[in-house]
Design a protein around this motif. Structure first.
Motif, PDB file in Angstrom:
ATOM      1  N   GLY A 144       0.831  -1.193   0.000  1.00 48.69           N
ATOM      2  CA  GLY A 144       0.000   0.000   0.000  1.00 48.69           C
ATOM      3  C   GLY A 144       0.866   1.242   0.000  1.00 48.69           C
ATOM      4  N   GLY A 145       0.240   2.404  -0.212  1.00 46.55           N
ATOM      5  CA  GLY A 145       0.984   3.644  -0.232  1.00 46.55           C
ATOM      6  C   GLY A 145       1.491   4.000  -1.622  1.00 46.55           C
ATOM      7  N   THR A 146       2.305   5.041  -1.678  1.00 50.04           N
ATOM      8  CA  THR A 146       2.802   5.583  -2.945  1.00 50.04           C
ATOM      9  C   THR A 146       4.294   5.829  -2.872  1.00 50.04           C
ATOM     10  OG1 THR A 146       0.684   6.694  -3.370  1.00 50.04           O
ATOM     11  CG2 THR A 146       2.599   7.483  -4.600  1.00 50.04           C
ATOM     12  N   ILE A 147       5.011   5.417  -3.910  1.00 51.74           N
ATOM     13  CA  ILE A 147       6.440   5.708  -4.048  1.00 51.74           C
ATOM     14  C   ILE A 147       6.659   6.426  -5.372  1.00 51.74           C
ATOM     15  CG2 ILE A 147       8.778   4.790  -4.202  1.00 51.74           C
ATOM     16  CD1 ILE A 147       7.842   2.314  -2.695  1.00 51.74           C
ATOM     17  N   THR A 148       7.345   7.571  -5.343  1.00 46.40           N
ATOM     18  CA  THR A 148       7.718   8.253  -6.577  1.00 46.40           C
ATOM     19  C   THR A 148       9.236   8.389  -6.632  1.00 46.40           C
ATOM     20  OG1 THR A 148       7.561  10.506  -5.660  1.00 46.40           O
ATOM     21  CG2 THR A 148       5.557   9.553  -6.598  1.00 46.40           C
ATOM     22  N   ARG A 163      -0.254  -4.187  -3.579  1.00 46.06           N
ATOM     23  CA  ARG A 163      -1.124  -3.052  -3.900  1.00 46.06           C
ATOM     24  C   ARG A 163      -0.300  -1.787  -3.753  1.00 46.06           C
ATOM     25  NH1 ARG A 163      -3.455  -4.945   0.869  1.00 46.06           N
ATOM     26  NH2 ARG A 163      -5.195  -5.842  -0.307  1.00 46.06           N
ATOM     27  N   GLY A 164      -0.935  -0.626  -4.081  1.00 51.39           N
ATOM     28  CA  GLY A 164      -0.225   0.637  -4.026  1.00 51.39           C
ATOM     29  C   GLY A 164       0.220   1.092  -5.400  1.00 51.39           C
ATOM     30  N   VAL A 165       1.004   2.170  -5.432  1.00 54.52           N
ATOM     31  CA  VAL A 165       1.454   2.781  -6.685  1.00 54.52           C
ATOM     32  C   VAL A 165       2.945   3.089  -6.611  1.00 54.52           C
ATOM     33  CG1 VAL A 165       1.205   4.733  -8.272  1.00 54.52           C
ATOM     34  CG2 VAL A 165      -0.809   3.837  -7.082  1.00 54.52           C
ATOM     35  N   ILE A 166       3.656   2.748  -7.683  1.00 55.09           N
ATOM     36  CA  ILE A 166       5.047   3.148  -7.868  1.00 55.09           C
ATOM     37  C   ILE A 166       5.130   3.939  -9.164  1.00 55.09           C
ATOM     38  CG2 ILE A 166       7.409   2.381  -8.316  1.00 55.09           C
ATOM     39  CD1 ILE A 166       6.852  -0.092  -6.638  1.00 55.09           C
ATOM     40  N   PHE A 167       5.727   5.122  -9.114  1.00 57.55           N
ATOM     41  CA  PHE A 167       5.936   5.933 -10.309  1.00 57.55           C
ATOM     42  C   PHE A 167       7.423   6.243 -10.434  1.00 57.55           C
ATOM     43  CE2 PHE A 167       5.502  10.439 -12.234  1.00 57.55           C
ATOM     44  CZ  PHE A 167       5.837   9.967 -13.487  1.00 57.55           C
TER      45      PHE A 167
END
Length: 269
Positions: A144-148, A163-167
């Protein structure tokens, strides 16, 4: 009141374990207690006061003035608050992060965001291998969470991601999203060899294309989907920010059919 600041005196002679220096652990502690905390990883027995000048402030915000590739485990298991690193950071940045945010102006080592379940990690430079990936023997990576990441990511970013987002604004190393279970990864640059290997579900946006795929991916042709615009708009309004796709038609691949095969990869036409 300003935040609690750790000002690096000089490059440490050994790797440091900074996992104790989080907002919840330092809240209410006196300066004499903080400078006495152990951070060394060898028999030298280094303590906070041996490495940093401590400038007291509100522990809800922690700043490391002067980073280092030897500053390991920053923000580990943090649940709330903010950590700012002015410079580089070592391995396991934000491992098991549950809430709050971590910002790094430089680059970081391996396993940043490992087992992370919430919160935000922002890395202005490059990230080492297995960004958001599990340690040896663990069954799940990012949960979970977001990493940029403003630069490039090393090999196997998003390994076993749940789950979560990596950009990643730059390029991604080989085997991006290996064994991916679910979640979303966006890469602005080129993805090296075999992204999505053994991914079961999840979505990859490879806006700079990919070097090659495993033969177990199926080319579904052009995809002009409304959801692409909806996702791009949602990213722009959230923690991820602007992404390098804008709802225009993209080429879609399905896979990895060597396993469950419900994942999807979007590429420029």
């Amino acid at each position: 009141m300003t935040g609690l600041t750790f000002r690096k005196r000089e490059e440490p002679a050994e790797r440091l374990d900074l996992s104790t220096l989080t907002p919840s652990r330092l809240a209410g502690m006196a300066e004499r207690e903080i400078v006495a905390l152990p951070v060394g990883t060898s028999r030298m027995g280094l303590r906070v006061g041996d490495v940093f000048d401590v400038i007291m402030g509100d522990a809800a915000t922690i700043c490391f003035e002067g980073g280092s590739h030897r500053f390991d485990r920053i923000g580990e298991a943090m649940e709330a608050g903010e950590i700012v690193v002015e410079g580089d950071a070592g391995v396991r940045l934000g491992r098991m992060l549950a809430g709050g945010q971590i910002s790094v102006s430089g680059s970081v080592g391996a396993h940043a965001g490992s087992a992370m379940s919430g919160g935000v990690i922002r890395i202005s430079g490059d990230a080492g291998e297995r960004l958001g990936g599990p340690l040896a023997g663990e069954m799940m990576g990012l949960k979970g969470g977001t990493i940029t990441v403003g630069g490039d990511a090393g090999a196997r970013a998003g390994d076993r991601m749940r789950r979560g987002v990596i950009f990643v604004k730059g390029a991604a190393g080989e085997d991006l999203a290996s064994r991916m279970i679910a979640g979303t990864i966006v890469v602005g640059g080129m993805a090296a060899a075999t992204p999505g290997r053994l991914m079961k579900r999840g979505t990859l946006f490879l806006c700079g294309g990919a070097e090659r795929f495993a033969p177990t991916f199926v080319d579904n042709g052009p995809a002009d989907l409304l959801i692409l615009k909806i996702m791009a708009d949602a990213f722009a309004k959230g923690e991820v920010g602007e992404v390098p796709f804008h709802g225009a038609p993209m080429r879609r691949l399905g896979g990895d059919t060597a396993v469950l095969g419900l994942g999807e990869v979007f590429l420029p036409l």
